[in-house]
Design a protein around this motif. Sequence first.
Motif, PDB file in Angstrom:
ATOM      1  N   ARG A 184       0.813  -1.354   0.078  1.00 52.59           N
ATOM      2  CA  ARG A 184      -0.072  -0.245   0.043  1.00 52.59           C
ATOM      3  C   ARG A 184       0.944   1.155  -0.110  1.00 52.59           C
ATOM      4  NH1 ARG A 184      -2.468  -4.036   2.567  1.00 52.59           N
ATOM      5  NH2 ARG A 184      -0.766  -4.099   4.014  1.00 52.59           N
ATOM      6  N   TYR A 185       0.617   2.231  -0.815  1.00 51.26           N
ATOM      7  CA  TYR A 185       1.310   3.654  -0.973  1.00 51.26           C
ATOM      8  C   TYR A 185       0.108   4.826  -0.963  1.00 51.26           C
ATOM      9  CZ  TYR A 185       5.315   1.196  -2.272  1.00 51.26           C
ATOM     10  OH  TYR A 185       6.633   0.378  -2.480  1.00 51.26           O
ATOM     11  N   SER A 186       0.551   5.870  -0.692  1.00 55.17           N
ATOM     12  CA  SER A 186      -0.365   6.880  -1.086  1.00 55.17           C
ATOM     13  C   SER A 186       0.656   8.009  -1.829  1.00 55.17           C
ATOM     14  CB  SER A 186      -0.971   7.590   0.542  1.00 55.17           C
ATOM     15  OG  SER A 186       0.110   8.330   1.066  1.00 55.17           O
ATOM     16  N   TYR A 187      -0.084   8.661  -2.237  1.00 54.67           N
ATOM     17  CA  TYR A 187       0.662   9.819  -3.284  1.00 54.67           C
ATOM     18  C   TYR A 187      -0.313  11.179  -3.285  1.00 54.67           C
ATOM     19  CZ  TYR A 187       3.077  12.816  -6.408  1.00 54.67           C
ATOM     20  OH  TYR A 187       3.793  13.717  -6.974  1.00 54.67           O
ATOM     21  N   ALA A 188       0.406  12.174  -2.592  1.00 54.22           N
ATOM     22  CA  ALA A 188      -0.169  13.342  -2.374  1.00 54.22           C
ATOM     23  C   ALA A 188      -1.472  13.362  -2.253  1.00 54.22           C
ATOM     24  CB  ALA A 188       0.187  14.078  -3.942  1.00 54.22           C
ATOM     25  N   SER A 189      -1.873  12.604  -0.978  1.00 53.88           N
ATOM     26  CA  SER A 189      -3.273  12.731  -0.751  1.00 53.88           C
ATOM     27  C   SER A 189      -3.550  13.753   0.242  1.00 53.88           C
ATOM     28  CB  SER A 189      -3.501  11.243   0.316  1.00 53.88           C
ATOM     29  OG  SER A 189      -3.202  10.172  -0.582  1.00 53.88           O
ATOM     30  N   SER A 190      -4.767  14.342   0.229  1.00 48.31           N
ATOM     31  CA  SER A 190      -5.033  15.744   1.026  1.00 48.31           C
ATOM     32  C   SER A 190      -6.312  15.236   1.953  1.00 48.31           C
ATOM     33  CB  SER A 190      -5.656  16.785   0.049  1.00 48.31           C
ATOM     34  OG  SER A 190      -4.523  16.974  -0.595  1.00 48.31           O
ATOM     35  N   ILE A 191      -6.177  16.121   3.238  1.00 51.53           N
ATOM     36  CA  ILE A 191      -7.045  15.831   4.268  1.00 51.53           C
ATOM     37  C   ILE A 191      -7.974  16.998   4.178  1.00 51.53           C
ATOM     38  CG2 ILE A 191      -7.447  15.988   6.789  1.00 51.53           C
ATOM     39  CD1 ILE A 191      -4.729  14.530   6.964  1.00 51.53           C
ATOM     40  N   LEU A 229      -5.589   5.692  12.361  1.00 49.58           N
ATOM     41  CA  LEU A 229      -4.179   5.405  12.533  1.00 49.58           C
ATOM     42  C   LEU A 229      -3.843   3.943  12.281  1.00 49.58           C
ATOM     43  CD1 LEU A 229      -1.664   6.468  13.391  1.00 49.58           C
ATOM     44  CD2 LEU A 229      -1.978   5.869  15.899  1.00 49.58           C
ATOM     45  N   PRO A 230      -4.410   2.897  12.768  1.00 44.76           N
ATOM     46  CA  PRO A 230      -4.023   1.397  12.169  1.00 44.76           C
ATOM     47  C   PRO A 230      -4.080   1.344  10.658  1.00 44.76           C
ATOM     48  CG  PRO A 230      -5.748   1.375  14.200  1.00 44.76           C
ATOM     49  CD  PRO A 230      -5.839   3.027  13.650  1.00 44.76           C
ATOM     50  N   LEU A 231      -4.925   2.054   9.977  1.00 44.95           N
ATOM     51  CA  LEU A 231      -4.842   1.738   8.549  1.00 44.95           C
ATOM     52  C   LEU A 231      -3.687   2.548   7.913  1.00 44.95           C
ATOM     53  CD1 LEU A 231      -9.115   2.562   8.097  1.00 44.95           C
ATOM     54  CD2 LEU A 231      -7.791   0.320   8.044  1.00 44.95           C
ATOM     55  N   LEU A 232      -3.391   3.695   8.643  1.00 46.85           N
ATOM     56  CA  LEU A 232      -2.196   4.205   8.031  1.00 46.85           C
ATOM     57  C   LEU A 232      -0.960   3.491   8.325  1.00 46.85           C
ATOM     58  CD1 LEU A 232      -3.237   8.181   8.815  1.00 46.85           C
ATOM     59  CD2 LEU A 232      -3.174   6.938   6.657  1.00 46.85           C
ATOM     60  N   LYS A 233      -0.954   2.890   9.269  1.00 51.08           N
ATOM     61  CA  LYS A 233       0.165   2.293   9.612  1.00 51.08           C
ATOM     62  C   LYS A 233       0.684   0.820   8.572  1.00 51.08           C
ATOM     63  CE  LYS A 233       0.592   3.249  14.648  1.00 51.08           C
ATOM     64  NZ  LYS A 233       0.288   2.679  16.033  1.00 51.08           N
ATOM     65  N   ARG A 234      -0.650   0.463   8.003  1.00 50.82           N
ATOM     66  CA  ARG A 234      -0.332  -0.816   7.148  1.00 50.82           C
ATOM     67  C   ARG A 234       0.243  -0.213   5.826  1.00 50.82           C
ATOM     68  NH1 ARG A 234      -5.798  -2.951   5.772  1.00 50.82           N
ATOM     69  NH2 ARG A 234      -4.538  -4.788   5.522  1.00 50.82           N
ATOM     70  N   TYR A 235       0.492   1.254   5.337  1.00 57.74           N
ATOM     71  CA  TYR A 235       1.237   1.705   4.171  1.00 57.74           C
ATOM     72  C   TYR A 235       2.673   1.542   4.361  1.00 57.74           C
ATOM     73  CZ  TYR A 235      -3.337   4.254   2.572  1.00 57.74           C
ATOM     74  OH  TYR A 235      -4.353   4.371   2.121  1.00 57.74           O
ATOM     75  N   GLU A 236       3.155   1.100   3.131  1.00 62.21           N
ATOM     76  CA  GLU A 236       4.436   0.965   2.796  1.00 62.21           C
ATOM     77  C   GLU A 236       5.108   2.185   3.172  1.00 62.21           C
ATOM     78  OE1 GLU A 236       7.901  -1.202   1.829  1.00 62.21           O
ATOM     79  OE2 GLU A 236       6.004  -2.140   2.328  1.00 62.21           O
ATOM     80  N   SER A 237       4.544   3.167   2.442  1.00 58.69           N
ATOM     81  CA  SER A 237       5.061   4.888   2.449  1.00 58.69           C
ATOM     82  C   SER A 237       3.658   5.616   2.206  1.00 58.69           C
ATOM     83  CB  SER A 237       6.083   4.909   1.353  1.00 58.69           C
ATOM     84  OG  SER A 237       6.431   6.196   1.275  1.00 58.69           O
ATOM     85  N   LEU A 238       4.033   6.697   2.780  1.00 61.69           N
ATOM     86  CA  LEU A 238       2.901   7.943   2.955  1.00 61.69           C
ATOM     87  C   LEU A 238       3.657   9.113   2.371  1.00 61.69           C
ATOM     88  CD1 LEU A 238       1.535   7.398   6.624  1.00 61.69           C
ATOM     89  CD2 LEU A 238       0.225   6.706   4.542  1.00 61.69           C
ATOM     90  N   SER A 239       2.779   9.956   1.700  1.00 59.92           N
ATOM     91  CA  SER A 239       2.852  11.180   0.922  1.00 59.92           C
ATOM     92  C   SER A 239       1.755  12.072   1.085  1.00 59.92           C
ATOM     93  CB  SER A 239       3.546  11.189  -0.143  1.00 59.92           C
ATOM     94  OG  SER A 239       2.575  10.938  -1.330  1.00 59.92           O
ATOM     95  N   ALA A 240       1.881  13.350   1.143  1.00 54.99           N
ATOM     96  CA  ALA A 240       0.764  14.164   1.214  1.00 54.99           C
ATOM     97  C   ALA A 240       0.901  15.481   0.266  1.00 54.99           C
ATOM     98  CB  ALA A 240       0.265  14.741   2.448  1.00 54.99           C
TER      99      ALA A 240
END
Length: 771
Positions: free
Chosen positions: A140-147, A160-171
Motif C-alpha cells: 500500500r502507498y499513498s501519493y499526494a493525498s489531502s485531508i 491510525l491502524p490503517l495508515l500504519k499498514r502503508y508501505e509509504s505515505l505522502s501528502a
Amino acid sequence: MNMKAGILTYHNIPNFGALLQALALCRALRQSGADCEIIDYRCSNVEQRELTFHTSANSVKTIYRRLFYWPGEKEKIRRCTDFMRDQEVVSNRTYTRATIGEANAVYDTFITGSDMVWNLDINGHDLTFFLDFTEDDKTRYSYASSIGGIWAKEEEKHLLPLLKRYESLSAREQDTASWITNELSLDCKWTADPTMLMEASEWERLVFPVREKNYVLVYFPNAGILDAAKTYARRKRKELVVLSFKPFRGRHIKSKAVYTPGEWLSYLHGADAVFTDSYHGILFSIYFKKTFWTNNHSNRMESLFAGLHLEGRFLEENTFENRIDYDACMLRMEEMRRKALAYIKHMATKNCKVKKTHITANERNCSGCTACMAVCPANAILFEEDLQGFKRPVVSQSKCIECGKCLRVCPARNPLRECRDIHPNAYAVRWENEEIRENSASGAFFPAMARYILKKKSGYICGCVLNKELMPIHIVTDQWTDVLRMQDSKYVQSDLQDCFAAIKALLIQGNYVLFTGTSCQVAGLKAALHVSGVPEETLLTIDFFCHGVPSPRIWKEYLDFYRRKRRRPVTGYRFRSKKYGWGKTARGANYLNSVRTGRPAMRVIPFRCCRNSGPEDIWDDRSYEARMWRMIFFSDLCLRSYCYTCPYATLHKPADITMGDFWGLDVCLPEFDDAKGTSLVIGRTKKGLAALEQIQYLRKMEVPVELAIKRQANAFAPSMEEKKRAQFWEDYRAHGFDYIAKKYFKYGRAVKVKSAVKLALFKWRLMDYSN
C-alpha cells in the motif's frame, strides 16, 4: 510474478482538476514502468455530491437556478466521463463499497491517489480510500493525498491502524505532511500535485486554439475575483472571458460554458491573465506561465506558493503591476518534480512489473490515419470497421512483438507540430483551364500541382477517389486520368489502405510524391516516415481546412437509401457541383450535391412501352433525396469523434501547403473573382512555396493570411459535437437509416412537397436559396 497496481482517487466527477490529476498520476506511474490503472471505484457519497441534482435550497429562486443550469451540468458529466474513458487509464470493471474487496484478486499493489481523498466530509467517511479492504499480503502507498484540515481525535483512533499498514505515505500539502509526521508519529513525505509530474509540453497536447483572442480569464467567478478581473481588463483594454454556465452581462464580457478538461486547458493556455480561486486553475496558470491572481488562502495554496516562492499573487497584496519571475519559479518547480518522480519511480519499480504495451483505439483517440499499421515491423496491425463505420487499428496478439513503434508514431497521442520554415503566405489562385476548373470544387489548384509533379518531376500522386461502389479511397498513381478522378471534394472519410507503405517505397527510391488529404492524414504520413527514417526531401504535402469526416457507413446507407427511394442505380456523385455558379453568385447552393443515375431501360407511355432514347446517365441535383447528404454532413451528427477535439483545426497545419475555397473573395479581391471558382492557398514551407512559384500556368495574387481565413470557421476551432449525437447512433443501430432520415433530416412527404415548391421558385428565379 506479474505485479499490477490499482489507484484509488476521484476520477469520475465533473471536476477538471480532479480528472487531470488522476490522469497524470497513472501516466507517470506507467512511464516509470508500472503496470497500473485507476480502479473504477464509485463512492456513493461522492457521486451523490457531484453527479446528482440537489433540491435542497434556502429559496425557490435557488432551486430554479439549479434546474436552469442542470442540462449543462449533465452534458459536462457525460463529456468528462467520455474524456476519462478515452484516456484508457480506468479499469474496465466498476467496483462499489460492497464489491471492492474483490479487487484483491486483480491487484497486488494499491495506491491512494491525490486530491481530497482523505477528506472525510467529502467521501462520507468511506474507508476504502484508506485501503481498509486490502488483504495483509498487499502493498500500500499513498501519493499526494489531502485531508483538507485535520481529523478529530476519535477519527484518528480509527484511521491510525490503517495508515500504519502503508508501505509509504505522502501528502500534497506541507502542513498536512508535517502534522501526520509530528502528531501521528508516521513518516509522511510532502510531494507535488500529480499534474506537476507532466511537463507543460505534454499538457499542451490537449490544447486547441480558441476563438477568443486578447482576453483575461476568470474561473470560479466569485464577487471579489470578478470585480478585480473587470478592473484589470479595463486597464489593459482586454476582453473578459468568464468560464461559467451562468451568463454574465456587460460590455466586453463573455460567458463561456466549457465541458471537457481539454476545453478548460485551452482557455487557460490562450489567456493573457487569469483570475481564479481554483487550485488546479492556478497550477496550470503556472505551467503555462500566465500572470494570475487569487483570493484563495487555503493551506494547499499557501503551501504551493511557499514551495515555489510565489509572492504577491493574492489580490489584496498588489496593484496588478508585479510580475512573476518564471525563470526562478520553473527551477524550483523542476526540483519539486524531480523529487516527486523519484517517489513515483520507487513505487513503480519496487513492486510493479514493467508492462509491455501496444496501441489501442477507441472512438476519440484515433483519427484512422494508418500510421501505426505502416510502421509495424511484424505486420500485426490491421484496420477494421467499428460500429459507426470508422476504421480503427486492431492488434494481433500472436504477431505483436511489443516494440512500441505504434505508440511512438501515433499523431493522435503525439500531435505533429505545424510544418513551417517561414512566415505563411496566402494566395488567391486559379487555373485558367476552364474544363479542369469546372470539375474542381474551387480554383483547380490541386490538379495544377498534380500536373506539375507528373510532368516536371515524373512523380506520383496520392489522393482520394471514389471507387466502383462510390466509397472514398486513397490511391497512389502516375496517371492523369486518376488525377481527374481526385477532383471535387469528398465529404466522407477516405480509406488510406496501404498508401503509406507505397509512398515510403517510392521515396526511398528517390521518386517525387504529392500527397493530399486531411491534416490528420498528413500528420500520420509524416510521423510514419520519421519513425521509419525515410527522407522527405521529395515529398510534397497538401491539406485543407476540414469541417470533419462523416462515417463511411452512413454514406453507404445513404446511397442505398437513394437507390431505393428513387428506384434508380447510382453511378456517380459530385459533392460540389458548379452548375449554379460558385461563391457569392452561386444561386441555389442547396443544390451543390449531384447524383449521377442511370435511366430505366424502358419507359411507360399510355397504351404502350418503348425503349428509352435519352442519354444513358442523368444528373440529379433537384430531388430532395439527392440533396440530403449536404444536410447529413452539416448536421455534425456522424462525424468521427476525434474531429470534435482535432488539434489541427487551426491555421497552423502540418502540410507544406494548405488549400481550400477562397470564401469572401468578393470582399477581399473583387477584381480577381470571376464566379467560376478560386482557391485559397497558404504556403508555409520553402519547399511548398518553391513548387507554387514554378507553376507558370496558375494565376495567383497574394493576400494577407488573416484576411484570407476570415470565412474559414475551422481555422479557429474544430466542429462542435452535437448533443444528440449519442442518441443518433442509438437510433440508427436500433431502427436503421430510414428511421434517422425521418427523425433527424425531416424526410417525408411534407418536406418533399416543400422542396419541390422551393425548386420551382428557384427555377423561375423568384427566390434565392444560396444561404
